[in-house]
Design an enzyme around this catalytic site. Sequence first.
Site, PDB file in Angstrom:
ATOM      1  N   SER A 143     -21.702  24.109  41.181  1.00  0.00           N
ATOM      2  CA  SER A 143     -20.724  24.774  40.317  1.00  0.00           C
ATOM      3  C   SER A 143     -19.939  23.703  39.579  1.00  0.00           C
ATOM      4  CB  SER A 143     -19.754  25.577  41.207  1.00  0.00           C
ATOM      5  OG  SER A 143     -18.590  25.954  40.506  1.00  0.00           O
ATOM      6  N   TYR A 156     -13.072  26.848  47.999  1.00  0.00           N
ATOM      7  CA  TYR A 156     -14.315  26.884  47.209  1.00  0.00           C
ATOM      8  C   TYR A 156     -14.616  25.507  46.625  1.00  0.00           C
ATOM      9  CZ  TYR A 156     -17.749  28.494  43.717  1.00  0.00           C
ATOM     10  OH  TYR A 156     -18.886  28.683  42.960  1.00  0.00           O
TER      11      TYR A 156
HETATM   12  N1  LIG Z   1     -20.507  33.563  38.993  1.00  0.00           N
HETATM   13  C1  LIG Z   1     -19.989  32.410  38.586  1.00  0.00           C
HETATM   14  O1  LIG Z   1     -19.080  32.378  37.747  1.00  0.00           O
HETATM   15  C2  LIG Z   1     -20.505  31.112  39.171  1.00  0.00           C
HETATM   16  C3  LIG Z   1     -20.079  29.897  38.587  1.00  0.00           C
HETATM   17  C4  LIG Z   1     -20.568  28.696  39.120  1.00  0.00           C
HETATM   18  C5  LIG Z   1     -21.434  28.712  40.194  1.00  0.00           C
HETATM   19  N2  LIG Z   1     -21.838  29.902  40.730  1.00  0.00           N
HETATM   20  C6  LIG Z   1     -22.752  29.859  41.870  1.00  0.00           C
HETATM   21  O2  LIG Z   1     -23.894  30.645  41.593  1.00  0.00           O
HETATM   22  C7  LIG Z   1     -24.510  31.004  42.842  1.00  0.00           C
HETATM   23  C8  LIG Z   1     -24.945  32.452  42.800  1.00  0.00           C
HETATM   24  O3  LIG Z   1     -23.807  33.287  42.744  1.00  0.00           O
HETATM   25  P1  LIG Z   1     -23.714  34.539  41.729  1.00  0.00           P
HETATM   26  O4  LIG Z   1     -22.590  34.245  40.811  1.00  0.00           O
HETATM   27  O5  LIG Z   1     -25.050  34.858  41.188  1.00  0.00           O
HETATM   28  O6  LIG Z   1     -23.179  35.670  42.750  1.00  0.00           O
HETATM   29  P2  LIG Z   1     -23.812  37.062  43.206  1.00  0.00           P
HETATM   30  O7  LIG Z   1     -22.857  37.596  44.213  1.00  0.00           O
HETATM   31  O8  LIG Z   1     -24.125  37.900  42.011  1.00  0.00           O
HETATM   32  O9  LIG Z   1     -25.172  36.659  43.934  1.00  0.00           O
HETATM   33  C9  LIG Z   1     -25.158  36.058  45.223  1.00  0.00           C
HETATM   34  C10 LIG Z   1     -26.134  36.771  46.141  1.00  0.00           C
HETATM   35  O10 LIG Z   1     -26.065  36.111  47.417  1.00  0.00           O
HETATM   36  C11 LIG Z   1     -26.044  37.101  48.428  1.00  0.00           C
HETATM   37  N3  LIG Z   1     -25.341  36.552  49.595  1.00  0.00           N
HETATM   38  C12 LIG Z   1     -24.017  36.274  49.704  1.00  0.00           C
HETATM   39  N4  LIG Z   1     -23.733  35.813  50.919  1.00  0.00           N
HETATM   40  C13 LIG Z   1     -24.907  35.798  51.611  1.00  0.00           C
HETATM   41  C14 LIG Z   1     -25.254  35.421  52.933  1.00  0.00           C
HETATM   42  N5  LIG Z   1     -24.325  34.996  53.802  1.00  0.00           N
HETATM   43  N6  LIG Z   1     -26.554  35.495  53.312  1.00  0.00           N
HETATM   44  C15 LIG Z   1     -27.503  35.957  52.434  1.00  0.00           C
HETATM   45  N7  LIG Z   1     -27.224  36.345  51.173  1.00  0.00           N
HETATM   46  C16 LIG Z   1     -25.940  36.261  50.769  1.00  0.00           C
HETATM   47  C17 LIG Z   1     -25.310  38.289  47.821  1.00  0.00           C
HETATM   48  O11 LIG Z   1     -25.628  39.498  48.492  1.00  0.00           O
HETATM   49  C18 LIG Z   1     -25.805  38.250  46.374  1.00  0.00           C
HETATM   50  O12 LIG Z   1     -26.970  39.039  46.204  1.00  0.00           O
HETATM   51  C19 LIG Z   1     -23.478  30.645  43.930  1.00  0.00           C
HETATM   52  O13 LIG Z   1     -23.880  29.438  44.547  1.00  0.00           O
HETATM   53  C20 LIG Z   1     -22.197  30.451  43.147  1.00  0.00           C
HETATM   54  O14 LIG Z   1     -21.305  29.577  43.803  1.00  0.00           O
HETATM   55  C21 LIG Z   1     -21.403  31.097  40.239  1.00  0.00           C
END
Ligand SMILES: NC(=O)c1ccc[n+]([C@@H]2O[C@H](COP(=O)([O-])OP(=O)(O)OC[C@H]3O[C@@H](n4cnc5c(N)ncnc54)[C@H](O)[C@@H]3O)[C@@H](O)[C@H]2O)c1
Length: 270
Positions: A143, A156
Amino acid sequence: MSRLAGQVALITGGGSGLGLAILRRFVAEGARVGVLERDAGRVAMLNAQYPDAVLAVEGDVRSFADNARAVEAVLARFGRLDCFIGNAAIWDHGATLVGRSGEELERGFDELFAINVKGYLLGAKAAAQALIESEGSIIFTLSNSAFYPGGGGPLYTASKHAGVGLVRQLAYELAPRVRVNAVAPSGMASDLRGAASLGQQDQRIMDTRSPEAISAILPLQFFPDPEDFVGPYVMLASRADNRTLSGVFINADCGLGIRGIRHVAGGLDL
Ligand SMILES: NC(=O)c1ccc[n+]([C@@H]2O[C@H](COP(=O)([O-])OP(=O)(O)OC[C@H]3O[C@@H](n4cnc5c(N)ncnc54)[C@H](O)[C@@H]3O)[C@@H](O)[C@H]2O)c1
């Protein structure tokens, strides 16, 4: 579109947001994809939508047994593993040091680090032998919070900074057989949830952030979709396009490093 033809990947959190976008693109590029996902509805949806190219397994990344079960299921179905993508994570909704009690920080730390850091370590451990055999690669989703403050609270931000150390150490340990890299995205429209231990399990990142607020802090001045981040994953996973990168971080953050994160709440109100 066949840059990943014949390859097999395993993505944690592949049922939503960025993980789902990576899955769709990897399938379009010819890969078969395993998923470890804790949401049963998303697991069922993936297995129904992609009966041949995808194998989704329900489980929690905090459990080594669940990670190992996902790797075993992928090997049994597809016969090999070329790429492990640690991606499942939760956010802290910017919970601050002074705004939360010591007990909340104690619980929040354990939950965020268990999912965001231990989950990546245990997934890499479960996949390591198969990746050594295939001379494959590991990619972690980090991130902007792996490099700059202000993209979350201390829980975080520290968890994503810890991911930097994990990439460097695993790239060091697993060379020359396995390349280990990371993609560090900026904000996007996803379902990213907060920590249950902080009472945020039903709160989505976009409940407290607006597209306008995110695009305003990004030098490239637009609000990205999850699909906008998948190109670097394809490149890092591709054997043809990536023979040379290991221990590398692709800051796919719309230029945040040019001036850091400015004009967001979070400082002390003195
Ligand atoms: N959304 C943002 O703004 C953003 C920005 C920078 C980085 N990220 C990173 O992107 C990655 C994906 O996140 P996203 O934004 O797509 O979120 P999201 O919640 O849409 O997708 C994450 C998925 O992980 C699953 N999950 C969560 N905890 C879990 C666990 N303990 N075991 C198994 N599955 C689990 C959830 O059910 C979900 O389907 C993460 O690493 C997040 O830190 C997101």
